[in-house]
Design a protein around this motif. Sequence first.
Motif, PDB file in Angstrom:
ATOM      1  N   LEU A  16       1.984   9.009  10.164  1.00 40.41           N
ATOM      2  CA  LEU A  16       2.266   8.141   9.026  1.00 40.41           C
ATOM      3  C   LEU A  16       3.442   7.211   9.296  1.00 40.41           C
ATOM      4  O   LEU A  16       3.436   6.051   8.870  1.00 40.41           O
ATOM      5  CB  LEU A  16       2.542   8.992   7.784  1.00 40.41           C
TER       6      LEU A  16
ATOM      7  N   SER B 158       3.307   3.094   8.946  1.00 38.81           N
ATOM      8  CA  SER B 158       4.183   2.359   8.026  1.00 38.81           C
ATOM      9  C   SER B 158       5.226   1.513   8.738  1.00 38.81           C
ATOM     10  O   SER B 158       5.647   0.486   8.222  1.00 38.81           O
ATOM     11  CB  SER B 158       4.873   3.333   7.067  1.00 38.81           C
TER      12      SER B 158
ATOM     13  N   PHE C 106       0.851  -1.180   0.000  1.00 42.90           N
ATOM     14  CA  PHE C 106       0.000   0.000   0.000  1.00 42.90           C
ATOM     15  C   PHE C 106       0.893   1.240   0.000  1.00 42.90           C
ATOM     16  O   PHE C 106       1.903   1.272   0.699  1.00 42.90           O
ATOM     17  CB  PHE C 106      -0.892   0.041   1.249  1.00 42.90           C
TER      18      PHE C 106
ATOM     19  N   TYR D 282       0.502   5.717  -0.419  1.00 50.07           N
ATOM     20  CA  TYR D 282      -0.238   6.926  -0.744  1.00 50.07           C
ATOM     21  C   TYR D 282       0.550   8.116  -0.226  1.00 50.07           C
ATOM     22  O   TYR D 282       1.426   7.970   0.631  1.00 50.07           O
ATOM     23  CB  TYR D 282      -1.655   6.912  -0.161  1.00 50.07           C
TER      24      TYR D 282
ATOM     25  N   SER E 216      -8.888   1.060   4.971  1.00 54.02           N
ATOM     26  CA  SER E 216      -8.732   1.229   3.534  1.00 54.02           C
ATOM     27  C   SER E 216      -7.909   2.489   3.277  1.00 54.02           C
ATOM     28  O   SER E 216      -8.400   3.597   3.485  1.00 54.02           O
ATOM     29  CB  SER E 216     -10.098   1.344   2.851  1.00 54.02           C
ATOM     30  N   PRO E 217      -6.662   2.338   2.852  1.00 54.51           N
ATOM     31  CA  PRO E 217      -5.839   3.521   2.583  1.00 54.51           C
ATOM     32  C   PRO E 217      -6.433   4.360   1.463  1.00 54.51           C
ATOM     33  O   PRO E 217      -6.980   3.825   0.494  1.00 54.51           O
ATOM     34  CB  PRO E 217      -4.489   2.923   2.156  1.00 54.51           C
TER      35      PRO E 217
ATOM     36  N   VAL F   2      -5.670   5.316   7.823  1.00 57.94           N
ATOM     37  CA  VAL F   2      -6.256   4.290   6.953  1.00 57.94           C
ATOM     38  C   VAL F   2      -7.610   3.799   7.446  1.00 57.94           C
ATOM     39  O   VAL F   2      -8.110   2.779   6.988  1.00 57.94           O
ATOM     40  CB  VAL F   2      -5.283   3.093   6.806  1.00 57.94           C
TER      41      VAL F   2
END
Length: 391
Positions: A243, A247, A12, A14, A174-175, A157
């Motif tokens: 973020l 991650s 994923f 974004y 859901s990103p 997300v």
Amino acid sequence: MRKISQTFQVPFSYEVHFTRDLFAENNHLLKDLIGSARDQKTAKILVVVDEGVIAAHTQLITGITNYAHNGNLGIKLVCPPLVVPGGETVKNDNRHVKTILNAVNEFGLDRHAYLIAIGGGSVLDMAGFAATIAHRGIRHIRVPTTVLAQNDAGVGVKNGINQFGKKNFIGCFSPPFAVINDSAFLSTLEDRDWRCGITEAIKVALIKDRDFFKQIQQNTGTLLSRDASSMDLLIYQCAKLHLDHISRGGDPFEKGSSRPLDFGHWAAHKLEQLTDYRLRHGEAVAIGIALDSIYSQLIGLLSQAALHEILTLFKNLKFKLFVPELLADTGHKNPVMDGLNEFREHLGGKLTIMLLKDIGEGVEVNDIDYEQMQHAILELKKFDEETVPKC
């Protein structure tokens, strides 16, 4: 007995972009984002907008329409922007999800189309949920319009709506396709909403970054005076820490029992419900963080000096840290404490609560002493009363 085992990974990615006046004629950020992943000549766009944003930015609908109708951009606005209520109202009534799904169906949006949600965190939560369940997922772009959404709710997300009187009971991970933070939207926020987003920055600083906490302390005056550069810096730093956790934290979809970024939230979510959402999310989080910080000190984790710094920062930012619902009694036990079980139930697994060992250093515990937490509530009430300015 037979079995087939399967393991696969799905990457994923974004980006969170920072801009101003997204729909200005000379701002090509949105065009470039969509163009970078275009699978067809013209991309279909469905826009959902928070009604409070429309009230504050009366030319926004016209701006969106004019931007989309520029034939050189390869964007087709399938219908006029859908306007929905802001705040928890939009998450408490699932008809707003149905409105979006009806539009997706009526105008033939597919998985390569885009839903652009413009608004506060609640609107982004609801619209992101609708985008995720339509065709098992159409691309959604978030355009957060509040401090809280730009530095926290809008960059993660999570998507969802409320049910059974519980926050985010229905939802999904859901990103987004992308997040676009447009600083122009912040200029019209009420002072109350301007300050509310600062609580999420304090939260992530307290559990992860002492230097960031010190920065917020030093910038208290400029933040209160609505200095744009101070807020831009706070939003960027907070979003980056958020973020980084998603991650690198090892559990982006929260499959385990740990949920560090919800420090202070078990009480906050319950207080929102108990006050019938009179408390804004950021105000409830301020109370929840203060409460868990006092509890951390009472059980010997956090020093008195660190606790004083934390509570003083909230008071300097003009947050009220006590509401009567904290001591409401139904005859059996304080209903705020039900928030602990609801928090565990929502996550699953064993109860895991983030507390503080020091400023910038969180520590997780798996049980809460009820009497000590009641003591913490009383201490919070005492602190709040003592720091109220005398007439």
